[in-house]
Design a protein around this motif. Structure first.
Motif, short mmCIF file in Angstrom:
data_model
loop_
_atom_site.label_atom_id
_atom_site.label_comp_id
_atom_site.label_asym_id
_atom_site.label_seq_id
_atom_site.Cartn_x
_atom_site.Cartn_y
_atom_site.Cartn_z
N CYS A 50 0.78 -1.26 0.01
CA CYS A 50 0.14 -0.02 -0.17
C CYS A 50 0.89 1.17 0.25
O CYS A 50 0.16 2.41 -0.33
CB CYS A 50 -0.88 0.10 1.08
SG CYS A 50 0.11 0.11 3.06
N ASP B 31 2.43 2.11 2.72
CA ASP B 31 2.67 2.57 4.03
C ASP B 31 3.90 2.16 4.95
O ASP B 31 4.20 0.91 4.77
CB ASP B 31 1.14 2.26 5.10
CG ASP B 31 1.03 2.98 6.07
OD1 ASP B 31 0.32 3.85 6.01
OD2 ASP B 31 1.98 2.79 6.96
N ARG B 32 4.50 2.87 5.42
CA ARG B 32 5.81 2.53 6.34
C ARG B 32 5.53 1.37 7.45
O ARG B 32 6.28 0.57 7.47
CB ARG B 32 6.31 3.72 6.87
CG ARG B 32 7.87 3.71 7.37
CD ARG B 32 8.19 4.84 8.02
NE ARG B 32 9.39 4.80 8.65
CZ ARG B 32 10.66 5.10 8.18
NH1 ARG B 32 10.69 5.58 6.97
NH2 ARG B 32 11.68 5.12 8.74
N ASP B 33 4.20 1.34 8.02
CA ASP B 33 3.92 0.50 8.87
C ASP B 33 3.80 -0.88 8.51
O ASP B 33 4.38 -1.56 9.01
CB ASP B 33 2.76 1.05 9.62
CG ASP B 33 2.72 2.11 10.61
OD1 ASP B 33 3.89 2.51 10.69
OD2 ASP B 33 1.91 2.86 10.99
N CYS B 34 3.26 -1.08 7.22
CA CYS B 34 3.23 -2.52 6.43
C CYS B 34 4.68 -2.86 6.33
O CYS B 34 4.92 -4.06 6.65
CB CYS B 34 2.30 -2.38 5.51
SG CYS B 34 0.70 -1.99 5.72
N CYS C 269 -2.07 -5.26 4.93
CA CYS C 269 -3.14 -4.31 5.69
C CYS C 269 -4.59 -4.35 5.01
O CYS C 269 -5.59 -3.90 5.73
CB CYS C 269 -2.76 -2.97 5.86
SG CYS C 269 -2.66 -1.99 4.35
N GLU D 128 -5.52 -2.53 2.84
CA GLU D 128 -6.01 -1.30 2.00
C GLU D 128 -5.57 -1.55 0.37
O GLU D 128 -5.02 -2.45 0.27
CB GLU D 128 -5.18 -0.01 2.59
CG GLU D 128 -5.52 0.08 4.03
CD GLU D 128 -6.69 0.55 4.35
OE1 GLU D 128 -7.17 1.46 3.47
OE2 GLU D 128 -7.46 0.10 4.88
#
Lengths: 477, 477
Positions: free
Chosen positions: B429, B431-434, B463, B465
């Motif tokens: 996605c 996103d850094r968290d993923c 995630c 998304e």
């Protein structure tokens, strides 16, 4: 415009030191960095070092040397192992005390030279006479903390090669130190057009830890000498300190004999100060990154640029490094720029030349102009470059001869040094005090004891005792 | 004896890490020094770097790049100028605090990379669009303090080239970053026989201070990836921080666009881990310092050594780097040694071969043996080396293909990584968290977003998304 550019550098004879730094800057050889004593080697300056490196590396490899790379840092305890060596280098070291945000348990010396690293490695990999000789070299930068610095001549960091060899017996090691000296001499004679005085350093001037140091000394235009490279016969001192030993054919365990030798970016300074003139740098042809520059005159006139391009291609086929300056600057400006950069040959082609099927060829080193038939000029370039090389070497040699005097009278020696710098040959008793006295009285130092030791007198003119050595004395960089 | 030597290295499949360091040591590529994390490049290891350097330097120069040399040290205040850059590198710096026996007024950072030095210099020498582009490169060593180190792969000091260029507009700068990536890819394909996966780094993995980082990723035999070189499009961030500006054709003063790019001695590690086997190093032919080794069998028999020498001379004429091993070791020992050193081709000549006017030729990489007529074998060597290169490249490529999987299911992803390392293609996605989750769950990291972004799914399997990027994930060195 052209005159303005040329005038930007100081006259060589009015202020040699300022002229030198002007040439370094205006020929775009270097720039100063924000760290005092550390310089930036700009493309043109670095290309000179690449030329020297290429020439030497080839000769080193042909004579059986191998390149390696040792660490940048020396743990302090390792650095301390050879007493004389430490004494010589410790005062000028730079020291890393912090790594990865932590205070280091042991301080790390940035290599000022790498004898200790090589010896430590050799002690691990040498066990038998079969492992000998080891003939290693490395190209790297070293750091020696200097208070007063000058571009290329003396800096806190410089680029160099350092050779470190290990041999089974003394004879082979001594031969190595001489063989490399010969390679250095050849670099001067065949590549840089610089004649070197070669010989042995006195005890006072020798390398810290060496038995003998041999040197190549060049004479600058201002009559000062420049030590341009040294080779050292180290005997077994380092081998003993670092525990390098091998089992010989007779079964006995022995310490091997070592050499080290180095030559640095100082030589770029030598090239500038031996050959340069009031218009800037003068490069010997084999070192020059660009050997020939073609400058079109009235380049918008039909046929001019085409003729330049065609000529460039023909000259390239002769293996010559040639460029055209077809920028929108005036010819006069281009002349001045190519002179500042010391390009050995300039070829001018304009509409009138084309009509006559000719071009003008100008030698940078003496300004000599000749006219050549365009269609055959390409073939005359390689021999012309050789001629320029030979003439530049001869001119430099004449400068050495004209500025080498000899005397048997110390009062006359002092007068000579004061009147006009240069080499002075004078006998010496071998005593350190006499050497120090010369330095205190005149600022001159012993440059070397030449290999030809034919005496020119019986007494040491400094103290009156029996003379032992013939010495070249000079003020030096 | 031969077997003993071979057995000295660990089996590749039983302990890859130990096998790797065994090869580094036994093939005499490197030695450890007394300073932790600093290695010694021994002649054979350094020769590999000289090969890579020669190949790249030639391509850099042909594409208009010039070599320079910047100082080893960066004054701390200069180092601090670009915020992101400092944040990225400050934790791993080594710092000089003492010079010439005195505490320094300003601490000096040993360069971990030289953006700050280049930018500072550029700010002084660039004033007009006429000064652009500037395309500089330097070959040097850099220091980054590392806690865990491995020869060639991760060390406190390594050798590399770092390119730093300045351009008038964004388009030209972006093109430069891609052009160099192509040169790096070519080095792999035509010289090292290593296929690279190329693409863009994620924000998390990009260079500190870059707008975009592009990478070449190689897959090792054990299925782990190795980042093997990167190019960075820097935008105008450094130019703004360092005040680099130029007057453009339109008279306006603007900040120029920059790139930087680097490739290091890590690549030696890649060569070892892509091609090596249980008998040691396997060198691709164009990199190999010695391409062919001739080993005489029963060398004391009349004619054998003479035939070897004659053959060597003929092969040399073909422009091939060839050696004879005429030492007094047994042929088996010589075989094992030449295998450990990864020499691409071995030629064996014995008395019986001579009788039949033939010789045996053995390919190192797969052990394939063929018999050739001696009188014409020399001419078959260059095409044979090309064939070996192609076959080694193909084999390495097959390894990449065999170990590249794809999934749209994160649970499957985790299983795949656990079962067998390799590349896994999976959407993301952005996103850094993923990205962090993948790392925490599996130790795998995003290696790159390939230029071909044809999606393999619509959602981010991590995630749920919407997916934005196709990513190659892998565990990495």
């Amino acid at each position: 415009m052209a005159k303005k550019l040329v005038k930007e550098i100081t006259d060589r004879n009015s202020d040699f030191a300022k002229w030198y730094t002007d040439v370094c800057r205006k020929a775009e050889l270097m720039d100063y960095s924000d760290a005092k004593g550390f310089i930036i080697y700009r493309p043109y300056g670095y290309a000179l070092w690449e030329g020297i490196k290429g020439y030497l590396d080839d000769l080193f490899k042909k004579t059986g040397h191998q390149n390696v790379y040792m660490p940048l840092v020396i743990p302090e305890s390792l650095f301390m192992k050879e007493a004389e060596h430490v004494e010589g280098f410790a005062p000028e070291t730079a020291i890393i005390t912090i790594g990865g945000n932590e205070k280091l348990a042991e301080r790390l010396i940035i290599r000022p030279t790498s004898e200790t690293l090589f010896c430590n490695h050799y002690s691990r990999i040498i066990t038998s006479y079969r492992d000998l000789p080891k003939k290693y070299n490395q190209w790297c930068s070293v750091v020696r903390w200097e208070k007063t610095t000058r571009p290329f001549l003396r800096g806190s960091e410089f680029l160099w090669q350092e050779g470190h060899t290990v041999h089974r017996d003394e004879e082979e090691a001594r031969k190595e130190a001489f063989d490399i000296l010969e390679i250095y001499e050849k670099l001067g004679k065949d590549f840089l057009a610089i004649p070197f005085i070669i010989g042995t350093k006195t005890e006072k001037e020798k390398f810290a830890g060496a038995v003998n140091t041999y040197t190549i000394e060049a004479l600058m235009h201002d009559g000062k000498a420049l030590q341009s490279g040294t080779t050292h016969y180290l005997g077994t001192g380092f081998a003993e300190a670092f525990n390098i030993s091998f089992q010989d054919k007779d079964g006995k365990v022995k310490n091997p004999y070592q050499t080290s030798w180095g030559l640095s970016t100082r030589l770029i300074g030598a090239v500038i100060m031996v050959h340069g003139d009031d218009s800037g740098l003068v490069l010997p042809p084999y070192l020059a990154p660009t050997q020939v520059i073609i400058i079109p005159i009235q380049q918008k006139k039909p046929g001019v640029l085409e003729a330049c391009v065609e000529l460039k291609e023909e000259i390239e086929k002769q293996g010559v490094r040639v460029e055209i300056d077809d920028s929108d600057k005036s010819p006069g400006w281009k002349f001045a720029e190519s002179e500042m950069k010391g390009i050995p040959l300039r070829i001018e082609i304009g509409p009138r030349d084309l009509e006559n099927n000719q071009c003008v060829v100008v030698k940078r080193y003496n300004g000599e102009k000749t006219t050549h038939e365009i269609s055959i000029v390409d073939e005359s370039i390689p021999p012309l470059l050789q001629t320029i090389h030979d003439e530049m070497y001869q001119r430099a040699l004449m400068n050495v001869l004209d500025n080498t005097k000899s005397t048997e009278d110390y009062e006359e020696f002092k007068k000579m040094i004061k009147e006009k710098p240069g080499y002075i040959k004078m006998m010496w008793c071998g005593d350190r005090d006499c050497e120090l006295k010369v330095k205190n009285d005149t600022q001159a130092t012993s440059r070397c004891m030449p290999f030809d030791q034919t005496p020119i007198g019986k007494k040491c003119p400094i103290c009156g005792e029996d003379a032992k050595h013939l010495v070249y004395w000079a003020k030096a960089y």
